[in-house]
Design a protein around this motif. Structure first.
Motif, PDB file in Angstrom:
ATOM      1  N   LYS A 370       0.837  -1.206   0.000  1.00  0.00           N
ATOM      2  CA  LYS A 370       0.000   0.000   0.000  1.00  0.00           C
ATOM      3  C   LYS A 370       0.878   1.266   0.000  1.00  0.00           C
ATOM      4  CE  LYS A 370      -4.425   1.233   1.687  1.00  0.00           C
ATOM      5  NZ  LYS A 370      -5.525   0.929   2.551  1.00  0.00           N
ATOM      6  N   THR A 371       1.969   1.207   0.746  1.00  0.00           N
ATOM      7  CA  THR A 371       2.886   2.349   0.801  1.00  0.00           C
ATOM      8  C   THR A 371       3.501   2.608  -0.572  1.00  0.00           C
ATOM      9  OG1 THR A 371       3.424   1.619   3.013  1.00  0.00           O
ATOM     10  CG2 THR A 371       4.856   3.292   2.098  1.00  0.00           C
ATOM     11  N   ILE A 372       3.848   1.522  -1.258  1.00  0.00           N
ATOM     12  CA  ILE A 372       4.480   1.668  -2.575  1.00  0.00           C
ATOM     13  C   ILE A 372       3.474   2.215  -3.584  1.00  0.00           C
ATOM     14  CG2 ILE A 372       5.498   0.363  -4.490  1.00  0.00           C
ATOM     15  CD1 ILE A 372       6.530  -1.601  -2.310  1.00  0.00           C
ATOM     16  N   THR A 373       2.270   1.702  -3.501  1.00  0.00           N
ATOM     17  CA  THR A 373       1.249   2.058  -4.484  1.00  0.00           C
ATOM     18  C   THR A 373       0.710   3.471  -4.275  1.00  0.00           C
ATOM     19  OG1 THR A 373       0.695  -0.266  -4.354  1.00  0.00           O
ATOM     20  CG2 THR A 373      -0.794   1.074  -5.626  1.00  0.00           C
ATOM     21  N   TYR A 374       1.011   4.036  -3.136  1.00  0.00           N
ATOM     22  CA  TYR A 374       0.485   5.342  -2.764  1.00  0.00           C
ATOM     23  C   TYR A 374       0.828   6.426  -3.793  1.00  0.00           C
ATOM     24  CZ  TYR A 374      -0.629   9.252   0.301  1.00  0.00           C
ATOM     25  OH  TYR A 374      -1.161  10.388   0.835  1.00  0.00           O
ATOM     26  N   THR A 375       2.019   6.314  -4.411  1.00  0.00           N
ATOM     27  CA  THR A 375       2.476   7.367  -5.331  1.00  0.00           C
ATOM     28  C   THR A 375       1.903   7.246  -6.746  1.00  0.00           C
ATOM     29  OG1 THR A 375       4.386   6.014  -5.798  1.00  0.00           O
ATOM     30  CG2 THR A 375       4.683   7.765  -4.154  1.00  0.00           C
ATOM     31  N   LYS A 377       2.817   5.442  -9.121  1.00  0.00           N
ATOM     32  CA  LYS A 377       3.885   5.376 -10.107  1.00  0.00           C
ATOM     33  C   LYS A 377       4.286   3.920 -10.249  1.00  0.00           C
ATOM     34  CE  LYS A 377       8.245   7.747 -10.848  1.00  0.00           C
ATOM     35  NZ  LYS A 377       9.303   8.445 -10.134  1.00  0.00           N
ATOM     36  N   GLN A 378       4.507   3.504 -11.484  1.00  0.00           N
ATOM     37  CA  GLN A 378       4.851   2.096 -11.680  1.00  0.00           C
ATOM     38  C   GLN A 378       6.230   1.808 -11.096  1.00  0.00           C
ATOM     39  OE1 GLN A 378       5.165   0.788 -15.709  1.00  0.00           O
ATOM     40  NE2 GLN A 378       5.057  -1.365 -15.144  1.00  0.00           N
ATOM     41  N   LYS A 379       6.351   0.709 -10.405  1.00  0.00           N
ATOM     42  CA  LYS A 379       7.615   0.364  -9.755  1.00  0.00           C
ATOM     43  C   LYS A 379       7.962  -1.087  -9.969  1.00  0.00           C
ATOM     44  CE  LYS A 379       7.689   3.900  -6.255  1.00  0.00           C
ATOM     45  NZ  LYS A 379       7.285   4.303  -4.945  1.00  0.00           N
ATOM     46  N   HIS A 380       9.220  -1.351  -9.729  1.00  0.00           N
ATOM     47  CA  HIS A 380       9.689  -2.736  -9.788  1.00  0.00           C
ATOM     48  C   HIS A 380       9.837  -3.214  -8.343  1.00  0.00           C
ATOM     49  CE1 HIS A 380      13.341  -5.509 -10.290  1.00  0.00           C
ATOM     50  NE2 HIS A 380      12.239  -6.206 -10.484  1.00  0.00           N
ATOM     51  N   ILE A 381       9.036  -4.214  -7.977  1.00  0.00           N
ATOM     52  CA  ILE A 381       9.027  -4.650  -6.573  1.00  0.00           C
ATOM     53  C   ILE A 381       9.717  -6.015  -6.458  1.00  0.00           C
ATOM     54  CG2 ILE A 381       7.579  -5.200  -4.588  1.00  0.00           C
ATOM     55  CD1 ILE A 381       5.398  -3.471  -5.865  1.00  0.00           C
ATOM     56  N   ILE A 382      10.678  -6.071  -5.572  1.00  0.00           N
ATOM     57  CA  ILE A 382      11.350  -7.358  -5.302  1.00  0.00           C
ATOM     58  C   ILE A 382      10.984  -7.754  -3.872  1.00  0.00           C
ATOM     59  CG2 ILE A 382      13.560  -8.564  -5.132  1.00  0.00           C
ATOM     60  CD1 ILE A 382      14.674  -6.316  -7.005  1.00  0.00           C
ATOM     61  N   ILE A 383      10.292  -8.879  -3.760  1.00  0.00           N
ATOM     62  CA  ILE A 383       9.857  -9.303  -2.419  1.00  0.00           C
ATOM     63  C   ILE A 383      10.684 -10.515  -1.996  1.00  0.00           C
ATOM     64  CG2 ILE A 383       7.904 -10.026  -0.999  1.00  0.00           C
ATOM     65  CD1 ILE A 383       6.091  -8.783  -3.170  1.00  0.00           C
ATOM     66  N   LEU A 384      11.323 -10.385  -0.856  1.00  0.00           N
ATOM     67  CA  LEU A 384      12.114 -11.501  -0.311  1.00  0.00           C
ATOM     68  C   LEU A 384      11.330 -12.084   0.860  1.00  0.00           C
ATOM     69  CD1 LEU A 384      15.185  -9.243  -0.319  1.00  0.00           C
ATOM     70  CD2 LEU A 384      15.232 -11.370  -1.549  1.00  0.00           C
ATOM     71  N   THR A 385      10.776 -13.258   0.656  1.00  0.00           N
ATOM     72  CA  THR A 385       9.929 -13.841   1.698  1.00  0.00           C
ATOM     73  C   THR A 385       9.959 -15.372   1.656  1.00  0.00           C
ATOM     74  OG1 THR A 385       7.680 -13.962   2.527  1.00  0.00           O
ATOM     75  CG2 THR A 385       7.912 -13.668   0.176  1.00  0.00           C
ATOM     76  N   ALA A 403      -2.558  -5.230  -9.872  1.00  0.00           N
ATOM     77  CA  ALA A 403      -3.581  -4.348 -10.440  1.00  0.00           C
ATOM     78  C   ALA A 403      -3.039  -2.939 -10.668  1.00  0.00           C
ATOM     79  CB  ALA A 403      -4.781  -4.303  -9.503  1.00  0.00           C
ATOM     80  N   ALA A 404      -2.022  -2.585  -9.875  1.00  0.00           N
ATOM     81  CA  ALA A 404      -1.424  -1.249 -10.023  1.00  0.00           C
ATOM     82  C   ALA A 404      -0.274  -1.268 -11.036  1.00  0.00           C
ATOM     83  CB  ALA A 404      -0.935  -0.761  -8.672  1.00  0.00           C
ATOM     84  N   TYR A 405      -0.155  -2.335 -11.813  1.00  0.00           N
ATOM     85  CA  TYR A 405       0.839  -2.501 -12.896  1.00  0.00           C
ATOM     86  C   TYR A 405       2.284  -2.485 -12.403  1.00  0.00           C
ATOM     87  CZ  TYR A 405      -3.269  -1.543 -15.684  1.00  0.00           C
ATOM     88  OH  TYR A 405      -4.516  -1.603 -16.199  1.00  0.00           O
ATOM     89  N   HIS A 406       2.510  -2.934 -11.203  1.00  0.00           N
ATOM     90  CA  HIS A 406       3.895  -3.022 -10.732  1.00  0.00           C
ATOM     91  C   HIS A 406       4.517  -4.299 -11.298  1.00  0.00           C
ATOM     92  CE1 HIS A 406       3.474   0.297  -8.071  1.00  0.00           C
ATOM     93  NE2 HIS A 406       2.564  -0.296  -7.312  1.00  0.00           N
ATOM     94  N   LYS A 407       5.809  -4.192 -11.539  1.00  0.00           N
ATOM     95  CA  LYS A 407       6.551  -5.373 -11.996  1.00  0.00           C
ATOM     96  C   LYS A 407       7.057  -6.088 -10.734  1.00  0.00           C
ATOM     97  CE  LYS A 407       9.131  -7.611 -15.104  1.00  0.00           C
ATOM     98  NZ  LYS A 407       8.576  -8.331 -16.226  1.00  0.00           N
TER      99      LYS A 407
END
Lengths: 474, 177
Positions: A370-375, A377-385, A403-407
């Motif tokens: 949610k914090t990332i999507t707040y802006t 702006k399309q972003k590249h998200i790397i999740i380490l989990t 849905a927010a078109y993030h990669k």
């Protein structure tokens, strides 16, 4: 201030004094009780003297190095100012469990005079990253006769941030190849325009549509068209710091490996002029947030403050979904009361001021996305989990991010590789792991459908391996 | 840690000598008196505190009761025993427990000149008082061999006079170092 205690010698002397009184009574001899009385007076004198010699103690601990790394020795100097009288003082500096003593001793005994300054100097090394605290110093004051002793633990907290091994950083600098650099645009995708820039040799991972067939046929070698860069995507590294990630029983820890991979990817992406941000989250909330920048050191410093590993004896896979763990999270049975309760409580738990619509939104991953999507702006998200905690929330949060078109790159850490000792394997455990893996696979399949790149990480995998894997997949 | 020297045995030797002088002597009594002090001497040389504590226990339980006082009506005896044996034995106990010769302890504890002067003053005072008491004992003359008590008191007074400066001289030496 601790209580003054008797030592074994005090007990012996007291016992003999009593014995002398008995002897005097039995043999009608005044000499023995006279000696007994003198012994008791002697004990009393020593006690009074000892009380006088106990003064105030001031302890100051200094870490000589400014930046501390895992497996790199550091020096500790503990100064004790004693303002009491002459006494024998034993000082033990309690070092954190994760630290190992290398040189010198963290315990020492001094015979002090009035207004003395004692110095304890030793060298130690930390075996794990994170924030570690030197909690206290144990002081044992004894009189010269070893008759009375006083033990006290003085709380002297010194928090130190231990950074990951600098060798990992060097590894990241040297391990990635030119191929990784060139393939990055096609991996991350949408930052290119279709305005022609030039031609270069074909590299595995290049899109077929980008191959310049005319030039290739002329020169008899495959050539790829390159296009002008329009805008580079900002990358956000999301690090899962939940308990399941931190738990370990062996020398490999998922969180530590995730941090190393995170460091390497940060370096790799920043060297290709991508701004990299960082978010660490736990079960309920974001614990660290660094906005996108080219400043590598900020992320590196922040990594040292993240929660460290939790040592456990054995491993049991968590086969329950969120809804099974907590009945309140059941999707179907939401009542208005629960909704109201959650909308009031959840903002406090997750540290947000926004209205919580659903229990799944109270998870750390959801807050991070949610914090990332707040802006917008399309972003590249790397999740380490490790996809073990808040699994339903991952599904929900990643759907939201998609849905927010993030990669999205999802780097999943497979727990059995890190947490399982072959000696502990039993049929029951294997069955549990099998069930767990099947449920993990189902979740992965679900996520792959949303066009999310999933890479399964084992302890040997480094960032360049991930890049290579993604290139080949393309 | 200070090395063992013969002067560390001043106190045990002193106590042994005085006890042997004031108790009616027999072979067994002499053995009872000497054995604990030998143990204490060994504990000093070997730096074994526990052995010293055993020696002290034997000293209190066996050696001191050899000198028999049955009533408190005779204050001279009580005073004699207390000043000549029991109080120095406390110093010996201190020495055993700290495992250090007494002059080292004195040097560590009281390094002020005032304390040294005070000790000398009390030493002289004890000598004078004991010397004077010996005169008040009936028919006591210093050279009368029949009056044992008078001689013992004199011995005690002299021992105090010798003993105190002996300690202090060593103390001063260490202080200067």
């Amino acid at each position: 201030m601790g209580r003054i205690q008797w030592t074994v010698y005090t007990r012996i002397v007291f016992f003999f004094a009593m014995l002398l009184f008995l002897e005097g009574y039995l043999f009608s001899n005044l000499t023995a009780p006279l000696a007994g009385s003198c012994l008791l007076m002697f004990l009393y004198f020593c006690r009074l003297r000892f009380e006088k010699s106990i003064g105030s103690l001031q302890i100051q601990r200094t870490i000589l190095e400014n930046i501390l790394y895992v497996d790199t020795p550091f020096h500790v100097k503990t100064t004790i100012f004693h303002t009491g009288g002459a006494a024998r003082i034993k000082v033990k500096d309690i070092i954190p469990k994760t630290a190992m003593l290398l040189q010198g001793e963290n315990t020492n005994v001094w015979k002090t005079q009035t207004q003395d300054e004692l110095l304890l100097s030793y060298q130690a090394v930390f075996t794990s990253r994170g924030t570690h605290t030197f909690e206290s110093t144990q002081i044992e004051i004894t009189d010269f006769c070893h008759l009375f002793t006083q033990k006290q633990t003085i709380s002297v907290r010194t928090a130190v941030h231990i950074h990951s091994n600098p060798k990992e950083l060097k590894k990241a600098k040297t391990a990635y190849t030119q191929e990784d650099v060139l393939a990055m645009p096609s991996l991350i995708g949408s930052e290119l325009t279709r305005e022609f820039e030039g031609i270069r040799a074909y590299l595995p991972g290049d899109l077929i549509r980008d191959i310049d067939w005319k030039a290739s046929s002329r020169l008899q070698t495959l050539l790829t068209k390159t296009f002008q860069k329009k805008e580079l995507l900002e990358s956000m590294i999301l690090l899962d710091c939940t308990r399941s990630m931190r738990r370990t029983s062996g020398k490999h820890a998922k969180i530590e490996h995730a941090i190393v991979v995170g460091i390497q990817l940060t370096h790799l992406l920043q060297s290709m002029h991508h701004q990299v941000g960082f978010i660490a989250y736990d079960e309920h909330k974001i614990i660290s947030h660094i906005t996108s920048s080219f400043d590598y050191q900020r992320i590196y410093r922040e990594l040292a403050t993240l929660p460290t590993i939790i040592l456990t004896d054995s491993y049991t896979p968590n086969n329950k979904r969120d809804s099974q763990e907590s009945p309140a999270l059941t999707l179907e049975d939401d009542t208005s009361d629960q909704q109201q309760f959650l909308s009031l409580i959840a903002p406090f738990i997750s540290g947000t001021s926004v209205h919580i619509m659903h229990p799944l939104q109270t998870s750390g991953i959801y807050q991070a996305i949610k914090t990332i999507t707040y802006t917008n702006k399309q972003k590249h998200i790397i999740i380490l989990t490790d996809l073990e905690t808040n699994r339903d929330s991952y599904d929900d949060a990643l759907r939201f991010a998609h849905a927010a078109y993030h990669k999205i790159w999802l780097l999943t850490f497979s727990t059995p590789y890190y947490h399982l000792d072959s000696k502990d394997i039993s049929t029951d455990l294997i069955e549990k792991i099998y069930t767990f893996e099947i449920s993990q696979e189902q979740l992965r399949k679900k996520l792959i459908k949303k066009n999310i790149e999933i890479v399964e990480i084992t302890p040997q995998i480094q960032a360049p391996h991930i890049m290579e894997y993604l290139r080949r997949k393309k | 840690m200070q090395p063992f020297k013969l002067r560390n045995l001043i106190l045990p030797m002193y106590l042994g000598l005085v006890l042997l002088l004031i108790t009616p002597l027999s072979t067994l009594t002499a053995l009872y008196i000497i054995l604990p002090l030998v143990l204490i001497g060994i504990s000093f040389s070997q730096r074994k505190r526990n052995l010293g504590v055993i020696g002290m226990a034997l000293f209190y339980l066996v050696s001191i009761p050899q000198y028999l006082i049955t009533t408190i009506d005779d204050p001279v005896h009580v005073y004699l025993l207390t000043s000549v044996i029991i109080i120095p034995s406390m110093f010996l106990l201190y020495q055993v427990l700290t495992n250090q010769p007494i002059h080292h302890i004195v040097s560590e504890i009281s390094i002020q000149k005032k304390a040294i002067l005070l000790t000398i003053f009390f030493g002289v005072l004890t000598f004078v008082s004991v010397y004077l008491i010996s005169f008040f004992i009936g028919d006591a003359t210093l050279f009368n061999t029949e009056n044992i008590q008078g001689q013992i008191l004199l011995l005690a007074a002299v021992s105090f006079l010798i003993f105190t400066p002996l300690l202090l001289r060593k103390t001063k030496g260490i202080m200067e170092e």
